[in-house]
Motif scaffolding. Structure first.
Motif, PDB file in Angstrom:
ATOM      1  N   MET A 116       0.961  -1.084  -0.030  1.00 19.18           N
ATOM      2  CA  MET A 116      -0.157  -0.008   0.106  1.00 19.18           C
ATOM      3  C   MET A 116       0.869   1.305   0.068  1.00 19.18           C
ATOM      4  O   MET A 116       0.399   2.356   0.339  1.00 19.18           O
ATOM      5  CB  MET A 116      -0.943   0.072   1.123  1.00 19.18           C
ATOM      6  N   LEU A 117       2.035   1.118  -0.714  1.00 19.43           N
ATOM      7  CA  LEU A 117       3.115   2.376  -0.527  1.00 19.43           C
ATOM      8  C   LEU A 117       2.295   3.786  -1.207  1.00 19.43           C
ATOM      9  O   LEU A 117       2.169   4.568  -0.586  1.00 19.43           O
ATOM     10  CB  LEU A 117       4.108   1.892  -1.522  1.00 19.43           C
ATOM     11  N   GLY A 118       1.640   3.384  -2.265  1.00 21.39           N
ATOM     12  CA  GLY A 118       0.793   4.511  -2.881  1.00 21.39           C
ATOM     13  C   GLY A 118      -0.224   5.236  -2.276  1.00 21.39           C
ATOM     14  O   GLY A 118      -0.691   6.188  -2.459  1.00 21.39           O
ATOM     15  N   LEU A 119      -0.892   4.394  -1.145  1.00 15.57           N
ATOM     16  CA  LEU A 119      -1.925   4.674  -0.458  1.00 15.57           C
ATOM     17  C   LEU A 119      -1.861   5.129   0.897  1.00 15.57           C
ATOM     18  O   LEU A 119      -2.624   5.439   1.723  1.00 15.57           O
ATOM     19  CB  LEU A 119      -3.082   3.726  -0.624  1.00 15.57           C
ATOM     20  N   THR A 120      -0.437   5.053   1.285  1.00 20.63           N
ATOM     21  CA  THR A 120      -0.087   4.990   2.460  1.00 20.63           C
ATOM     22  C   THR A 120      -0.623   6.724   3.233  1.00 20.63           C
ATOM     23  O   THR A 120      -1.172   6.693   4.506  1.00 20.63           O
ATOM     24  CB  THR A 120       1.333   5.197   3.060  1.00 20.63           C
ATOM     25  N   ASP A 162     -10.574   6.054  10.927  1.00 23.06           N
ATOM     26  CA  ASP A 162     -11.830   6.633  11.132  1.00 23.06           C
ATOM     27  C   ASP A 162     -12.995   6.016  10.487  1.00 23.06           C
ATOM     28  O   ASP A 162     -13.900   6.564   9.824  1.00 23.06           O
ATOM     29  CB  ASP A 162     -12.036   8.389  10.859  1.00 23.06           C
ATOM     30  N   GLY A 163     -12.851   4.815   9.956  1.00 27.34           N
ATOM     31  CA  GLY A 163     -13.746   3.823   9.050  1.00 27.34           C
ATOM     32  C   GLY A 163     -13.376   4.075   7.664  1.00 27.34           C
ATOM     33  O   GLY A 163     -14.491   3.666   6.963  1.00 27.34           O
ATOM     34  N   GLY A 164     -12.363   4.696   7.160  1.00 28.03           N
ATOM     35  CA  GLY A 164     -12.295   4.687   5.744  1.00 28.03           C
ATOM     36  C   GLY A 164     -11.947   3.365   5.181  1.00 28.03           C
ATOM     37  O   GLY A 164     -11.657   2.536   6.136  1.00 28.03           O
ATOM     38  N   PRO A 165     -11.667   3.484   4.198  1.00 31.23           N
ATOM     39  CA  PRO A 165     -11.302   1.983   3.230  1.00 31.23           C
ATOM     40  C   PRO A 165      -9.772   1.640   3.663  1.00 31.23           C
ATOM     41  O   PRO A 165      -8.772   2.045   3.655  1.00 31.23           O
ATOM     42  CB  PRO A 165     -11.556   2.182   1.740  1.00 31.23           C
ATOM     43  N   ALA A 166      -9.703   0.476   3.965  1.00 30.64           N
ATOM     44  CA  ALA A 166      -8.273  -0.247   4.177  1.00 30.64           C
ATOM     45  C   ALA A 166      -7.889  -0.704   2.890  1.00 30.64           C
ATOM     46  O   ALA A 166      -8.770  -1.711   2.343  1.00 30.64           O
ATOM     47  CB  ALA A 166      -8.256  -1.241   5.333  1.00 30.64           C
ATOM     48  N   PRO A 167      -6.765  -0.479   2.244  1.00 26.76           N
ATOM     49  CA  PRO A 167      -6.407  -0.890   1.147  1.00 26.76           C
ATOM     50  C   PRO A 167      -6.150  -2.506   1.014  1.00 26.76           C
ATOM     51  O   PRO A 167      -5.400  -2.969   2.039  1.00 26.76           O
ATOM     52  CB  PRO A 167      -4.844  -0.419   0.796  1.00 26.76           C
ATOM     53  N   GLN A 168      -6.636  -3.115   0.081  1.00 27.31           N
ATOM     54  CA  GLN A 168      -6.434  -4.412  -0.127  1.00 27.31           C
ATOM     55  C   GLN A 168      -5.104  -4.665  -0.895  1.00 27.31           C
ATOM     56  O   GLN A 168      -4.884  -3.876  -1.655  1.00 27.31           O
ATOM     57  CB  GLN A 168      -7.561  -5.233  -0.873  1.00 27.31           C
ATOM     58  N   ARG A 169      -4.283  -5.867  -0.391  1.00 29.14           N
ATOM     59  CA  ARG A 169      -3.083  -6.057  -1.505  1.00 29.14           C
ATOM     60  C   ARG A 169      -2.966  -7.559  -1.869  1.00 29.14           C
ATOM     61  O   ARG A 169      -3.273  -8.299  -1.028  1.00 29.14           O
ATOM     62  CB  ARG A 169      -1.979  -5.407  -0.467  1.00 29.14           C
ATOM     63  N   SER A 192      -2.317  -3.480  -5.172  1.00 33.61           N
ATOM     64  CA  SER A 192      -3.019  -2.762  -3.913  1.00 33.61           C
ATOM     65  C   SER A 192      -3.992  -1.967  -4.429  1.00 33.61           C
ATOM     66  O   SER A 192      -4.155  -1.587  -5.521  1.00 33.61           O
ATOM     67  CB  SER A 192      -2.021  -1.772  -3.363  1.00 33.61           C
ATOM     68  N   MET A 193      -5.284  -2.064  -3.877  1.00 34.72           N
ATOM     69  CA  MET A 193      -6.548  -1.542  -4.116  1.00 34.72           C
ATOM     70  C   MET A 193      -7.040  -0.785  -3.099  1.00 34.72           C
ATOM     71  O   MET A 193      -7.074  -1.058  -1.948  1.00 34.72           O
ATOM     72  CB  MET A 193      -7.575  -2.537  -4.635  1.00 34.72           C
ATOM     73  N   GLY A 194      -7.686   0.440  -3.353  1.00 31.51           N
ATOM     74  CA  GLY A 194      -8.233   1.194  -2.260  1.00 31.51           C
ATOM     75  C   GLY A 194      -9.368   2.253  -3.030  1.00 31.51           C
ATOM     76  O   GLY A 194      -9.663   2.144  -4.193  1.00 31.51           O
TER      77      GLY A 194
END
Length: 245
Positions: A1-5, A14-21, A192-194
């Protein structure tokens, strides 16, 4: 999740999406003996190429910020995605750090309302944790410049819109992160997806933590992770990204 860190640091708690990888070992370099931990591959692109059914030429910004990041994207859906592509591009090598890159993204692409000393500290801390974990996984020194040939790079390769209005574009984004531990070390590719969401503000597209949270609540079923060239990429409804020249 380098690009979404950076975005995960702001919205994930706070309830936002956790990136899948999903991890895979790239064939970009021949296998060599190494003491670094090796990931167990969970996704491998098929040997035969299936042309993506949908392509998007992501426009570039027409200007550059003081730190060199592109700004000035068109007031279109494609322009919003072009900003996401630019904001997702991370290139860590030599004396550059992930914190440097993420703070550039934070200062240029995040809406001013989301910027504060506390938010900046969260982005820095999230980047430093990711940097430390990646260095450990690659068997690299915990501090100091990366050795010759070592790098961490992320690129946005796919998009699937969730919500599009004249002033807001939210989408699932598909990233590829390629980590390399040195000149003779095989590259490791992570998919990784987010979710990212852009709002039109003050004449340009900006990332918004609140828009990301709202979009996550409306997103519905997550698309499967698959690389362009895999038939599953089309089945999942992804659009492949090519950057306009």
């Amino acid at each position: 999740m380098l690009g979404l860190t950076g975005y995960a640091a702001l919205v994930g708690d706070d309830g936002g999406p956790a990136p899948q990888r999903h991890d895979t070992v790239s064939s970009q370099a021949p296998p060599t003996a190494t003491t670094a931990p090796q990931p167990a591959p969970t996704y491998s692109a098929p040997p035969t190429w299936t042309e993506p059914q949908q392509w998007l030429a992501a426009p570039r910004g027409v200007r550059k910020a003081a730190n060199g990041r592109e700004i000035g994207f068109p007031d279109t859906t494609e322009g919003a995605i072009g900003m996401m592509v630019a904001a997702s591009a991370i290139d860590v090598e030599g004396s550059t750090t992930l914190a440097d890159q993420q703070l550039e993204v934070y200062s240029v692409y995040l809406v001013p309302a989301d910027q504060s000393p506390t938010a900046e500290a969260k982005v820095r801390q999230g980047a430093e944790r990711t940097d430390a974990a990646t260095r450990e996984a690659l068997g690299l020194p915990g501090t100091g410049p990366l050795p010759s040939g070592a790098s961490m790079r992320s690129t946005m390769i796919g998009v699937k819109p969730i919500r599009v209005t004249p002033t807001q574009v939210a989408a699932y984004v598909l990233m590829t992160v390629i980590d390399k531990g040195g000149e003779m070390v095989p590259a490791k590719t992570v998919y990784s997806m987010g979710i990212l969401a852009a709002v039109w503000q003050d004449g340009d597209w900006k990332l918004s933590g609140q828009a990301i949270k709202d979009s996550a609540a409306q997103a519905g079923q997550k698309p499967a992770i698959a690389a362009p060239g895999d038939a599953a990429f089309n089945t999942a409804g992804w659009t492949a990204i090519r950057q306009a020249s």
